[in-house]
Design an enzyme around this catalytic site. Structure first.
Site, PDB file in Angstrom:
ATOM      1  N   ILE A  61       0.835  -1.208   0.000  1.00 45.17           N
ATOM      2  CA  ILE A  61       0.000   0.000   0.000  1.00 45.17           C
ATOM      3  C   ILE A  61       0.870   1.259   0.000  1.00 45.17           C
ATOM      4  O   ILE A  61       0.576   2.234  -0.700  1.00 45.17           O
ATOM      5  CB  ILE A  61      -0.925  -0.029   1.244  1.00 45.17           C
ATOM      6  CG1 ILE A  61      -1.920  -1.193   1.139  1.00 45.17           C
ATOM      7  CG2 ILE A  61      -1.637   1.300   1.417  1.00 45.17           C
ATOM      8  CD1 ILE A  61      -2.695  -1.488   2.430  1.00 45.17           C
ATOM      9  N   SER A  81      -4.569   2.021   9.977  1.00 44.19           N
ATOM     10  CA  SER A  81      -5.084   1.050  10.969  1.00 44.19           C
ATOM     11  C   SER A  81      -5.454  -0.225  10.209  1.00 44.19           C
ATOM     12  O   SER A  81      -4.621  -0.789   9.507  1.00 44.19           O
ATOM     13  CB  SER A  81      -6.263   1.650  11.740  1.00 44.19           C
ATOM     14  OG  SER A  81      -7.353   1.945  10.877  1.00 44.19           O
TER      15      SER A  81
END
Ligand SMILES: NC(=O)c1ccc[n+]([C@@H]2O[C@H](COP(=O)([O-])OP(=O)(O)OC[C@H]3O[C@@H](n4cnc5c(N)ncnc54)[C@H](OP(=O)(O)O)[C@@H]3O)[C@@H](O)[C@H]2O)c1
Length: 234
Positions: free
Chosen positions: A18, A128
């Site tokens: 990511i 998160s």
């Protein structure tokens, strides 16, 4: 996509998954990008991305990174450990502490050391994960460190204002975070997991990268958690 020319961003965790997708999308939008992490930088990174070494679990290493970089605009944190599932009875507490030291304290450490470097109008975006708000047996450590990350960001959004602090919460995204497995097993796992999601597929790094860019660019968003999970939290 807004032009990010004259903007410098630092992505810790930016050498894979990511973080790498975010570094590449920001670079494509014209930003100067520094992608930092522990591993050897991949040879096929676009040449416009500068790389740096950092161990987010080590205070001195994080301090050195920001001393060397100087002023910049946006900090993106995607570094996280690969950890398995364990129910409480089987949990090794030292493993849990080590995971927290990377994912939770690592992000806190990076934010702390970057404070003096981030220009007015800048932002910090933490990461998160869906399990923060979806209880599941065996997910105790992941759930706890992700939930702690979300309240850390909200607290810092108030404490550090006008600096903006937000969180991206990924659902299942096809990256190295899934651990070592063959390409065939990875595809089979992605197909199984994707079939259970409202959008019918798991995420890719690029799906997430768009959310990090939006949070850097939208000056009216702070203290927010953006779920990018294909509907997995529903
Ligand atoms: N993929 C998912 O399904 C998913 C789901 C929910 C949440 N997330 C979260 O999304 C974030 C990005 O994960 P990803 O999916 O992109 O996986 P990834 O490709 O494994 O990215 C994690 C990165 O963190 C780096 N890292 C780990 N320990 C580090 C340390 N001590 N210092 C510096 N860098 C370190 C890793 O590099 P090195 O190994 O070289 O250190 C790696 O580049 C993580 O916070 C993860 O928990 C992912």
């Amino acid at each position: 996509m807004k032009d990010m020319k004259d903007t410098t961003i630092v992505v810790i965790g930016g050498l894979s998954g990511i973080g790498r997708a975010t570094a590449e999308l920001a670079a494509a939008a014209g930003a100067r990008v520094i992608a930092a992490g522990r591993r050897t930088p991949p040879a096929d990174l676009p040449p416009s991305i500068t790389t740096a070494h950092v161990d987010i679990g080590d205070d001195a290493s994080v301090a050195r990174l920001f001393e060397g970089i100087g002023p910049f605009d946006h900090l993106v944190l995607t570094a996280g450990p690969v950890i398995g599932s364990a129910r409480l009875a089987d949990l090794d507490i030292d493993d849990a502490i080590a995971a927290f030291n990377i994912k939770f304290f690592g992000q806190m450490r990076a934010a702390r050391h970057a404070l003096g470097n981030i220009r007015r109008g800048g932002s910090i975006t933490l990461t998160s994960g869906l399990l923060a708000r979806k209880a599941a047996p065996g997910a105790l450590v992941k759930a706890s460190m992700n939930a702690a990350t979300e309240i850390m960001a909200k607290t810092l959004a108030k404490e550090l204002a006008p600096l903006r602090v937000n969180v991206v919460s990924p659902g299942m995204v096809e990256t190295g975070m899934w651990g070592e497995m063959s390409e065939a097993d990875r595809k089979a796992m992605a197909a199984r997991a994707g079939a259970n999601l409202p959008v019918g597929r798991v995420g890719q790094g690029q799906d997430l990268a768009q959310a990090y860019l939006m949070l850097m660019q939208n000056g009216f968003i702070t203290g927010s958690v953006v779920d990018v999970d294909g509907g997995g939290l529903l």
